[in-house]
Write a protein that holds these residues in place. Structure first.
Motif, PDB file in Angstrom:
ATOM      1  N   ASP A 113       6.396  14.118  -2.820  1.00 46.76           N
ATOM      2  CA  ASP A 113       5.119  13.857  -2.160  1.00 46.76           C
ATOM      3  C   ASP A 113       5.296  13.480  -0.702  1.00 46.76           C
ATOM      4  O   ASP A 113       4.315  13.232   0.003  1.00 46.76           O
ATOM      5  N   GLN A 164       6.483   7.632   1.532  1.00 49.82           N
ATOM      6  CA  GLN A 164       5.579   6.734   0.805  1.00 49.82           C
ATOM      7  C   GLN A 164       4.897   5.750   1.735  1.00 49.82           C
ATOM      8  O   GLN A 164       3.852   5.221   1.393  1.00 49.82           O
ATOM      9  N   HIS A 165       5.439   5.423   2.813  1.00 52.23           N
ATOM     10  CA  HIS A 165       4.855   4.439   3.730  1.00 52.23           C
ATOM     11  C   HIS A 165       4.719   5.084   5.108  1.00 52.23           C
ATOM     12  O   HIS A 165       5.677   5.619   5.654  1.00 52.23           O
ATOM     13  N   ARG A 166       3.557   5.026   5.664  1.00 51.54           N
ATOM     14  CA  ARG A 166       3.284   5.693   6.930  1.00 51.54           C
ATOM     15  C   ARG A 166       2.787   4.691   7.976  1.00 51.54           C
ATOM     16  O   ARG A 166       2.041   5.030   8.864  1.00 51.54           O
ATOM     17  N   VAL A 202      -7.364   5.551   4.029  1.00 56.55           N
ATOM     18  CA  VAL A 202      -6.686   6.679   3.403  1.00 56.55           C
ATOM     19  C   VAL A 202      -6.214   7.688   4.449  1.00 56.55           C
ATOM     20  O   VAL A 202      -5.072   8.167   4.422  1.00 56.55           O
ATOM     21  N   ASN A 208      -3.315   6.176   6.700  1.00 56.12           N
ATOM     22  CA  ASN A 208      -2.008   6.128   6.057  1.00 56.12           C
ATOM     23  C   ASN A 208      -1.560   7.479   5.515  1.00 56.12           C
ATOM     24  O   ASN A 208      -0.449   7.583   4.981  1.00 56.12           O
ATOM     25  N   LYS A 209      -2.446   8.470   5.611  1.00 62.02           N
ATOM     26  CA  LYS A 209      -2.116   9.801   5.117  1.00 62.02           C
ATOM     27  C   LYS A 209      -1.645   9.751   3.647  1.00 62.02           C
ATOM     28  O   LYS A 209      -0.626  10.314   3.264  1.00 62.02           O
ATOM     29  N   TRP A 210      -2.488   9.030   2.825  1.00 61.02           N
ATOM     30  CA  TRP A 210      -2.125   8.925   1.418  1.00 61.02           C
ATOM     31  C   TRP A 210      -2.376  10.244   0.711  1.00 61.02           C
ATOM     32  O   TRP A 210      -3.309  10.980   1.008  1.00 61.02           O
ATOM     33  N   THR A 211      -1.548  10.505  -0.267  1.00 60.42           N
ATOM     34  CA  THR A 211      -1.738  11.697  -1.106  1.00 60.42           C
ATOM     35  C   THR A 211      -2.854  11.433  -2.124  1.00 60.42           C
ATOM     36  O   THR A 211      -3.410  10.323  -2.213  1.00 60.42           O
ATOM     37  N   GLU A 228      -1.701   8.697  -4.394  1.00 56.87           N
ATOM     38  CA  GLU A 228      -1.710   7.391  -3.722  1.00 56.87           C
ATOM     39  C   GLU A 228      -3.131   6.896  -3.513  1.00 56.87           C
ATOM     40  O   GLU A 228      -3.420   5.700  -3.635  1.00 56.87           O
ATOM     41  N   SER A 229      -4.029   7.808  -3.175  1.00 56.80           N
ATOM     42  CA  SER A 229      -5.427   7.402  -2.962  1.00 56.80           C
ATOM     43  C   SER A 229      -6.045   6.838  -4.238  1.00 56.80           C
ATOM     44  O   SER A 229      -6.765   5.824  -4.222  1.00 56.80           O
ATOM     45  N   GLN A 255      -4.451   3.387  -4.843  1.00 58.65           N
ATOM     46  CA  GLN A 255      -4.948   2.373  -3.913  1.00 58.65           C
ATOM     47  C   GLN A 255      -6.425   2.042  -4.192  1.00 58.65           C
ATOM     48  O   GLN A 255      -6.842   0.895  -4.047  1.00 58.65           O
TER      49      GLN A 255
END
Length: 355
Positions: free
Chosen positions: A195, A198-200, A229, A232-235, A238-239, A242
């Protein structure tokens, strides 16, 4: 001349006081004796009243040829009767029979009257006994009916208590199972190495959403979360993770009630939460359902329809076993029905009911 041997005591007004005895009393009081029996009695009563005596309380005692009058103060007149003048007695046995004949006839009349009274009293006593027995039997029937009603009520209460306990245990098991499912879903949603990072970077702070109708709606809170979201460019995974981690209170409870299909994508989860957290619809419906009570003039059928409609608004989107649904409705129906319809059956005593 033989002396009279008959002795008795009676009231002055008694029929046993013959005309001859009345004339002896009149003579003893110094009054003229040439009058009818009723007139002589009236003269005696007037004379006694003049002397301050009550005629109805005066007793006459006859003993041989001696006659006395007495009241509560004692004897106030002694008279020696004149048997020949009073009764015109014959000598020998015929004279004695002539003396006793009026007394015998009077006693026979009194005996006949007493017999009639005795028959009447026996009939009254028999009717009273029958009435008492009837009342006792009625009381026994009512007592048995009351015992049956109490037994039926106790059985009904025990069944309802058992149903409520079963529902409570089922809900507890459902909560435990749901918690395990959510934890498993979170593990499945954790991003893998494919993915990407993990941390952006550090995201702007976002307060958790509680969903307690404090003025901040889900649609008001969601844009702030979605900016995080994007930041942090969550997938997708991840969204979702979260989103669940930023829910508290009622909002978290609604998340736990989502189906697995609703938790597969972020978009589906947001739409499902928006529908559940609509404060103008579902929350009020839940409150109305939990406080539904039958109105005084509301038919039972109308109350049941209203209860089912409110249930659909409150829990229609929830995944729920049919038995759990029926138990919820039954429990609320029992609590909401009027007391005399549910908790004290058969107290009205009606033999039939209109459809």
């Amino acid at each position: 001349m033989e002396e009279e041997t008959t002795s008795y005591t009676c009231m002055l007004s008694s029929r046993r006081v013959t005309t001859a005895r009345i004339k002896d009393i009149v003579a003893g009081l110094g009054l003229p004796t040439d009058a009818t029996k009723d007139d002589l009695l009236s003269m005696i009563e007037s004379k006694l009243a003049e002397g301050g005596r009550e005629p109805r309380n005066v007793q006459v005692t006859v003993s041989g040829r001696k006659l006395t009058l007495a009241d509560e103060s004692g004897v106030f007149l002694d008279v020696v009767t004149n048997l020949e003048g009073a009764f015109n007695l014959d000598t020998g046995e015929n004279g004695t029979q002539a003396l006793e004949q009026p007394l015998i006839e009077e006693e026979e009349e009194n005996l006949a009257t007493l017999k009639e009274e005795n028959v009447r009293l026996k009939a009254q006593l028999r009717e009273s006994k029958e009435e008492v027995m009837s009342q006792k039997e009625r009381y026994k029937q009512l007592w048995r009916m009351n015992c049956e009603q109490l037994t039926e009520r106790d059985i009904t209460v025990e069944k309802k208590d058992a149903e409520i306990d079963a529902l409570r245990k089922r809900l507890e098991r459902l909560d435990v199972a749901r918690s395990g499912t959510i934890e498993s879903s979170f593990r499945d949603l954790r991003p893998t190495s494919s993915d990407g990072p993990q941390h952006r970077g550090k995201a702007p702070p976002v307060d958790p959403y509680v969903g307690d109708n404090s003025g901040l709606t889900f649609d008001d809170w969601l844009p702030t979360f979605e900016r995080v979201v994007v930041w942090n460019k969550w997938t997708e995974g991840e969204s979702l993770l979260q989103l669940a981690g930023h829910l508290r209170g009622r909002a978290l409870q609604e998340w736990n009630l989502l189906s697995e299909a609703q938790q597969t994508t972020y978009k589906k989860a947001v739409e499902a939460l928006r529908a559940r957290l609509d404060s103008g619809n579902r929350t009020l419906a839940v409150q109305d359902f939990r406080h539904s009570n039958q109105k005084e003039t509301e038919p039972v059928a109308d109350f049941i329809r209203r209860l089912e409609h409110t249930y659909q608004l409150a829990y229609g989107h929830d995944r729920m076993h049919p038995e759990t649904r029926d138990t919820l409705l039954c429990s609320q129906l029992q609590d909401g029905l009027l007391y005399n319809l549910m908790k004290a059956p058969a107290v009205s005593g009606a033999g039939n009911y209109q459809e």
